[in-house]
Design an enzyme around this catalytic site. Structure first.
Site, PDB file in Angstrom:
ATOM      1  N   ASP A   1      -5.095  13.826 -25.756  1.00  0.00           N
ATOM      2  CA  ASP A   1      -5.240  12.425 -25.337  1.00  0.00           C
ATOM      3  C   ASP A   1      -4.503  11.573 -26.372  1.00  0.00           C
ATOM      4  OD1 ASP A   1      -5.987   9.819 -24.913  1.00  0.00           O
ATOM      5  OD2 ASP A   1      -8.105  10.255 -24.544  1.00  0.00           O
TER       6      ASP A   1
ATOM      7  N   ARG B   1      -0.997  -2.678 -18.703  1.00  0.00           N
ATOM      8  CA  ARG B   1      -2.293  -2.000 -18.769  1.00  0.00           C
ATOM      9  C   ARG B   1      -2.317  -0.868 -17.734  1.00  0.00           C
ATOM     10  NH1 ARG B   1      -6.621  -3.028 -21.438  1.00  0.00           N
ATOM     11  NH2 ARG B   1      -5.385  -4.603 -22.482  1.00  0.00           N
TER      12      ARG B   1
ATOM     13  N   LYS C   1      -0.971   0.403 -25.203  1.00  0.00           N
ATOM     14  CA  LYS C   1      -1.292   0.307 -26.634  1.00  0.00           C
ATOM     15  C   LYS C   1       0.028   0.332 -27.418  1.00  0.00           C
ATOM     16  CE  LYS C   1      -5.996   2.151 -26.197  1.00  0.00           C
ATOM     17  NZ  LYS C   1      -6.183   2.893 -24.936  1.00  0.00           N
TER      18      LYS C   1
ATOM     19  N   TYR D   1       0.846  -1.204   0.000  1.00  0.00           N
ATOM     20  CA  TYR D   1       0.000   0.000   0.000  1.00  0.00           C
ATOM     21  C   TYR D   1       0.871   1.240   0.000  1.00  0.00           C
ATOM     22  CZ  TYR D   1      -4.994  -0.473  -0.074  1.00  0.00           C
ATOM     23  OH  TYR D   1      -6.270  -0.633  -0.499  1.00  0.00           O
TER      24      TYR D   1
ATOM     25  N   GLU E   1      -0.531   4.802  -0.613  1.00  0.00           N
ATOM     26  CA  GLU E   1      -1.322   6.015  -0.892  1.00  0.00           C
ATOM     27  C   GLU E   1      -0.455   7.252  -0.710  1.00  0.00           C
ATOM     28  OE1 GLU E   1      -5.009   6.107   1.279  1.00  0.00           O
ATOM     29  OE2 GLU E   1      -5.753   4.335   0.254  1.00  0.00           O
TER      30      GLU E   1
ATOM     31  N   THR F   1      -2.728   5.957 -22.330  1.00  0.00           N
ATOM     32  CA  THR F   1      -2.628   4.629 -21.743  1.00  0.00           C
ATOM     33  C   THR F   1      -1.231   4.099 -22.049  1.00  0.00           C
ATOM     34  OG1 THR F   1      -3.703   3.860 -23.742  1.00  0.00           O
ATOM     35  CG2 THR F   1      -5.040   3.890 -21.772  1.00  0.00           C
TER      36      THR F   1
HETATM   37  N1  DSN Z   1     -11.319   0.983 -25.843  1.00  0.00           N
HETATM   38  C1  DSN Z   1     -10.041   1.495 -26.243  1.00  0.00           C
HETATM   39  C2  DSN Z   1      -9.818   1.272 -27.705  1.00  0.00           C
HETATM   40  O1  DSN Z   1      -9.958   0.148 -28.106  1.00  0.00           O
HETATM   41  O2  DSN Z   1      -9.494   2.176 -28.444  1.00  0.00           O
HETATM   42  C3  DSN Z   1      -9.884   2.884 -25.873  1.00  0.00           C
HETATM   43  O3  DSN Z   1     -10.091   3.015 -24.505  1.00  0.00           O
END
Ligand code: DSN
Length: 430
Positions: A209, A244, A238, A56, A58, A235
């Site tokens: 974004d 993730r 990707k 933990y 925080e 994110t």
């Molecule tokens: N759901 C994701 C995508 O596939 O682009 C984005 O959050």
């Protein structure tokens, strides 16, 4: 059935072991073409499954609400340092559990409830958190949406590109507090410069974004939005090929507000095992081999788009400059919906997702489009030749979708291709 090297850790749970083995088999014997997915490195997966899951923490490095965080502080500091260096940013927050959390935290940090945000509409390529009626974001903030230019049959000017006249007009009419650039189903480069110009004209903040293209930016294949933006969210799993999760970069003046919005505003204890894995992936993304990888992603997408076009599919926006190809299926077959195409391709061992296309007459559950991406199979070593072969396999499966024997044959060809390009090939020999 294949087995992963992680199985040894969980042999006391045969049910979960068996499920992991089945997923290992699926990922390595079928084609992963979902544009938002990738194959994380063994080092990223090892950190994700590490002892840090027990802790933990925080708070932030040097300001925790629990004891015993000496090592964790160094882990998170390392991740923040690697990330700011990678993108040339003032400040990084590596705690968001996901891209959606990251986006909501940014709105919460920099806006008041009810403030106006100008963002891309979901059915034109935007994300749920860009103000979709189905998302909490549209209940808390007032979204005004821009879209893409109309489609044209002139190959030199195909249309379906971000309509900057529309962005400017809406910005001047609505005076948003924030303009949001970035998309989830858009195959072209998003230039941050005109967004900055329009934001300055109306005194708006600029948020970028970059969830889909963070890896392409890190590898130098796409322009870096950091110098143009007040905040950049993304994110890590990707094109960036990490675990993730999410992350936020911002100018120093917003650092305190962003950090407070993530914790305690949005989240409790950070996932330090995921943060360690993010640190691993940021280092991987800083290596010259990663630039080679992202350039290959884009080259593969272009070859894929051309081969799909030759099979009769229409490329939305006339082609691609990133890791994805957005297909309008109607030119290939007026009757074929995105839903049916996704299901048929699943049977053939080709994993994709249906997607709305600009001005789609069908619902988001059915759609006229299909989104495919090259990031994962490029990690597995595939090049232009393999993507041309995949385009032919997709067309074959979809043309013969009522012929089970043909689908079985395509699936077998897919398996043969995957056998030569196993992303964890050498790893399985451990
Ligand atoms: N759901 C994701 C995508 O596939 O682009 C984005 O959050």
């Amino acid at each position: 059935m294949g087995s992963s090297p992680f199985d040894a850790w969980i042999t006391n749970d045969p049910e979960v072991t068996s499920l992991l083995a089945r997923e290992w088999e699926r990922q390595t014997t079928t084609l992963q073409l979902i544009a938002s997915e990738n194959f994380a490195s063994p080092a990223v997966m090892a950190a994700t499954g590490s002892i840090l899951t027990n802790k933990y923490a925080e708070g932030y490095p040097g300001r925790r609400y629990y004891g015993g965080n000496q090592v964790v502080d160094e882990v998170e500091e390392l991740a923040r340092h690697r990330l700011t260096s990678l993108f040339g940013a003032d400040h990084a927050n590596v705690q968001p559990h996901s891209g959606a959390n990251a986006n909501v935290a940014v709105y919460q940090a920099l806006l008041e409830p009810g403030d106006t945000i100008l963002a891309m509409r979901l059915d034109q390529g935007g994300h749920l958190t860009h103000g979709s009626p189905a998302s909490i974001t549209s209940k808390w903030w007032n979204f005004v949406s821009y879209g893409v230019t109309p489609r044209s049959d002139d190959p030199a000017h195909p249309g379906e590109l971000i309509d900057f006249d529309n962005v400017r007009e809406l910005a001047h009419a609505h005076r948003p507090k924030m303009i949001l650039a970035g998309a989830t189903a858009y195959a072209r480069i998003i230039d941050p410069a005109p967004f900055r110009e329009i934001a300055d004209e109306v005194g708006a903040l600029l948020m970028f974004d970059s969830a889909h293209v963070a890896g392409l930016i890190a590898g130098g294949s796409h322009p870096n939005p950091v110098p143009f933006s007040d905040v950049v969210s993304f994110t890590t799993h990707k094109t960036l090929r990490g675990p993730r999760g999410g992350a936020i970069l911002c100018r120093e003046e917003f650092a305190k507000k962003i950090d407070s919005a993530v914790f305690p505003g949005q989240q409790g204890g950070p996932l330090e095992h995921a943060i360690a894995a993010k640190a691993v992936s940021f280092k991987e993304a800083s290596l010259p081999s990663f630039a080679t990888y992202t350039n290959q992603i884009v080259a593969n997408s272009k070859a894929f788009a051309a081969a799909l076009g030759a099979e009769g599919f229409r490329n939305v926006s006339g082609g691609t400059e990133n890791h994805m190809v957005l297909l309008d299926l109607r030119q290939f077959d007026e009757e074929l919906t995105g839903k049916v195409a996704q299901e048929v391709l699943d049977r053939a061992g080709i994993t994709t997702n249906r997607n709305t296309i600009p001005d789609d007459p069908r619902s988001p559950f059915i759609t006229s489009g299909l989104r495919v991406g090259t990031a994962a199979q490029t990690t597995a070593g595939m090049k232009e030749r393999e993507f041309a072969a995949i385009a032919a396999m997709m067309a074959r499966a979809l043309r013969h979708r009522d012929d089970d024997a043909e689908i079985v044959q395509v699936r077998s060809d897919v398996a043969a291709l995957c056998a030569d390009f196993n992303p964890y090939g050498s790893f399985t020999k451990l």
